[in-house]
Enzyme design. Structure first.
Site, short mmCIF file in Angstrom:
data_model
loop_
_atom_site.label_atom_id
_atom_site.label_comp_id
_atom_site.label_asym_id
_atom_site.label_seq_id
_atom_site.Cartn_x
_atom_site.Cartn_y
_atom_site.Cartn_z
N TYR A 12 -3.34 -0.28 48.86
CA TYR A 12 -4.26 -1.10 49.66
C TYR A 12 -3.55 -1.48 50.95
CZ TYR A 12 -6.90 -1.71 45.29
OH TYR A 12 -7.63 -1.50 44.15
N ASN A 30 -3.31 1.53 33.33
CA ASN A 30 -3.45 1.12 34.72
C ASN A 30 -2.21 0.39 35.19
OD1 ASN A 30 -5.16 0.33 37.20
ND2 ASN A 30 -4.49 -1.68 36.44
N GLU A 31 -1.63 0.81 36.27
CA GLU A 31 -0.51 0.11 36.93
C GLU A 31 0.50 -0.46 35.93
OE1 GLU A 31 -2.04 -2.68 39.87
OE2 GLU A 31 -2.73 -1.04 41.13
N GLN A 73 -13.23 -1.35 45.53
CA GLN A 73 -14.11 -0.96 44.46
C GLN A 73 -15.50 -0.67 45.02
OE1 GLN A 73 -13.67 -3.44 40.97
NE2 GLN A 73 -11.45 -3.50 41.11
N GLU A 104 -7.16 4.24 43.40
CA GLU A 104 -7.48 2.94 44.05
C GLU A 104 -7.00 3.02 45.48
OE1 GLU A 104 -6.51 -0.77 42.11
OE2 GLU A 104 -6.76 0.12 40.12
N ASN A 106 -6.67 -4.01 36.24
CA ASN A 106 -5.84 -4.91 35.44
C ASN A 106 -6.57 -5.37 34.18
OD1 ASN A 106 -3.91 -4.68 37.45
ND2 ASN A 106 -4.45 -6.60 38.46
N GLU A 157 -14.78 -2.42 38.05
CA GLU A 157 -13.96 -3.09 37.04
C GLU A 157 -14.71 -4.31 36.53
OE1 GLU A 157 -10.05 -4.07 38.51
OE2 GLU A 157 -9.46 -5.06 36.66
O1 AHR Z 1 -8.76 -3.33 42.46
C1 AHR Z 1 -8.22 -4.60 42.20
C2 AHR Z 1 -6.93 -4.51 41.38
O2 AHR Z 1 -5.95 -3.88 42.15
C3 AHR Z 1 -7.00 -3.68 40.13
O3 AHR Z 1 -7.46 -4.41 39.04
C4 AHR Z 1 -5.56 -3.29 39.93
O4 AHR Z 1 -5.44 -2.05 39.29
C5 AHR Z 1 -4.99 -3.28 41.33
O5 AHR Z 1 -3.81 -4.00 41.40
#
Ligand code: AHR
Length: 497
Positions: free
Chosen positions: A244, A172-173, A345, A291, A72, A27
């Site tokens: 995550y 995205n999200e 990432q 992700e 993001n 990103e």
């Molecule tokens: O990977 C970091 C962030 O985590 C990304 O920008 C977003 O998509 C997620 O919340």
């Protein structure tokens, strides 16, 4: 000592792993691009300014595709800022991470980098400030052969051949209030559908990923997912998942994160199947886990409008690496539904590869389990019969050994990935591979160590690395072995059938 038994049958197959399961993510965030993959003037920089040392590590990881440009960041990104002569490109405020984006790398440079790194690009179109029309223009620029406004501009910018990006995320999200121009599920679903129609009219070969809940913890999960799929089911191929994990104080619970990830995947599959039934559709929606990782979210870094600041620079321990191994196992064991996955990432930002500006690049501890799964996880995931003791965790009952078995029929190998979640105890493992004919153990590695919180750093880049272990001869296709406490194990066999 606890006993775990795994019996594999060569014909009991779950699915072939899709090559895109071994993907990652870059990103425009922190030092992922600037100082990560791109650093002109660095002793390792090539003629385009890409760091050769980073490319070589990415190649060793065999990363199959890389999601780009966000994240993001995507929801405020105007992709046209990143094309054409560099000296004409604007310096923009990136509202997602409150940094200055110099736009020195855009889609053309990133596509060049991906080629050098031997990986494919997974594109993403802006559904925040962007419109369906912008999404179409971006795709036309990337994939249309020529003879139109945007494709001819790509040619003028030095890329006669299309980038041919086959997989695209639509936003995205978008469920997250933190997202630039966040939408509710109906508004996003409608916008995503119209974008998908335009994109497929421009290039009918592309595959599209629609945003679903940004984590299973969102209050709108899984209602958001159902609503979005009801709008878009016929036009898209994948629904996206993000998740995550972090250690909230109990190492043993943390190690069981794979059980939570597995449950999340099953819930999203069930939600998608509900919509399939509702629509009387013959199509099964596949999943893109684009992700996933360990991320200590409280350690964000300073958002101070600087250029390429150190943001989200988590330093990963052996414990984190074990968790990543467990999550990789959960992905493999859902290979019938999860076709794409991106470790989030790749460089510097919550990443397996870590660089110093002007200095070296090192492999973080999480590099190793990802490398193992990516290199040895290609083939048919098996459905073994497991007798593995369970333990109580905050994610529910969880097996003490996370494991996956992959049969590479062409290569004549079977690989066992096994993570022992017992912090202080070894576990005895009995593995039965008799249905594969002759089986010979050819490789055994273990990632473990006396200090579960040890990390690799520039002074000691190899503190956490896998060690080769003695091979076990077994008897007639049966193997008995001991998995050390808190360890990630890869055991490979040459098989005759
Ligand atoms: O990977 C970091 C962030 O985590 C990304 O920008 C977003 O998509 C997620 O919340």
């Amino acid at each position: 000592m606890k006993l775990a038994k795994i019996t594999a049958e060569r014909d009991f197959r779950l699915a072939e792993t899709d090559g895109r399961l071994f993907g990652s993510f870059v990103e425009h965030l922190g030092r992922a691009i600037y100082g990560g993959i791109y650093e002109p003037g660095h002793p390792e920089a090539d003629e385009e300014g890409f760091r050769r040392d980073v490319i070589s590590m990415v190649k060793d990881l065999r990363v199959s595709l890389v999601r780009y440009p966000g994240g993001n960041f995507l929801s405020g990104y105007d992709w046209t800022d990143g094309i054409g002569p560099r000296d004409k490109r604007p310096r923009r405020l990136d509202l997602a991470w409150r940094t200055i984006e110099p736009n020195l790398v855009g889609i053309d440079e990133f596509a060049d980098w991906a080629k050098k790194a031997g990986t494919a690009v997974m594109g993403a179109v802006n559904m925040g400030t962007g419109t369906p029309k912008d999404a179409g223009n971006f795709l036309e620029y990337c994939n249309f052969p020529g003879g139109s406004l945007w494709s001819d501009l790509r040619k003028k910018n030095g890329h006669a051949e299309p980038h041919d990006i086959k997989t695209w995320c639509i936003g995205n999200e978008m469920d997250g209030p933190w997202q630039i121009c966040h939408l509710d599920a109906h508004d996003y679903g409608k916008k995503a559908l119209e974008s998908a129609k335009i994109m497929k009219w421009i290039d009918e070969t592309v595959e599209l990923v629609v945003c679903c809940s940004s984590t299973s913890k969102m209050p709108t999960f899984p209602e958001w997912d159902r609503t979005v799929l009801e709008h878009t089911y016929d036009q898209v191929e994948y629904i996206s998942l993000h998740r995550y994990y972090e250690n909230v104080g109990d190492d043993s619970d943390f190690l069981a994160s794979f059980t939570d990830m597995d449950a999340f995947i099953k819930s999203v599959s069930a939600t998608a199947d509900y919509v399939k039934a509702l629509k009387r559709s013959k199509k099964t929606m596949m999943l893109s886990f684009d992700e996933w990782n360990v991320w200590y979210q409280q350690k964000l870094g300073r958002l101070d409008w600087s250029e390429a600041p150190p943001l989200l620079e988590d330093r990963y321990s052996l414990l984190d690496a074990l968790v990543v191994g467990g999550l990789g196992v959960a992905l493999l064991n859902n290979a019938d539904r999860v076709k794409i996955a991106c470790l989030a990432q790749l460089v510097n930002v919550i990443a397996p590869i870590f660089t110093k500006n002007g200095g070296p690049a090192i492999r973080q501890a999480i590099y190793w389990p990802f490398r193992d799964i990516s290199v040895y996880g290609r083939g048919a995931v098996l459905r073994p019969v497991n007798h593995i003791p369970l333990k109580e965790t905050r994610h529910g009952d969880s097996p003490v050994i996370a494991n996956a078995l992959v049969h590479d029929e062409a290569g004549g190998t079977v690989t066992l990935f096994a993570m022992n979640t017992e912090l202080t105890d070894s576990v005895r493992l009995e593995l039965d591979l008799r249905s594969f004919g002759e089986a010979e153990m050819i490789l055994r590695t273990e990632l473990s160590g006396p200090d579960i919180h040890a990390v690799n750093d520039f002074d000691a880049p190899n503190r956490v690395v896998p060690a080769e272990k003695a091979l076990d001869r077994g008897e007639g296709g049966r193997f008995e072995t001991v998995l050390g406490p808190a360890s990630w194990n890869v055991i490979r066999f040459k098989v005759s059938r």
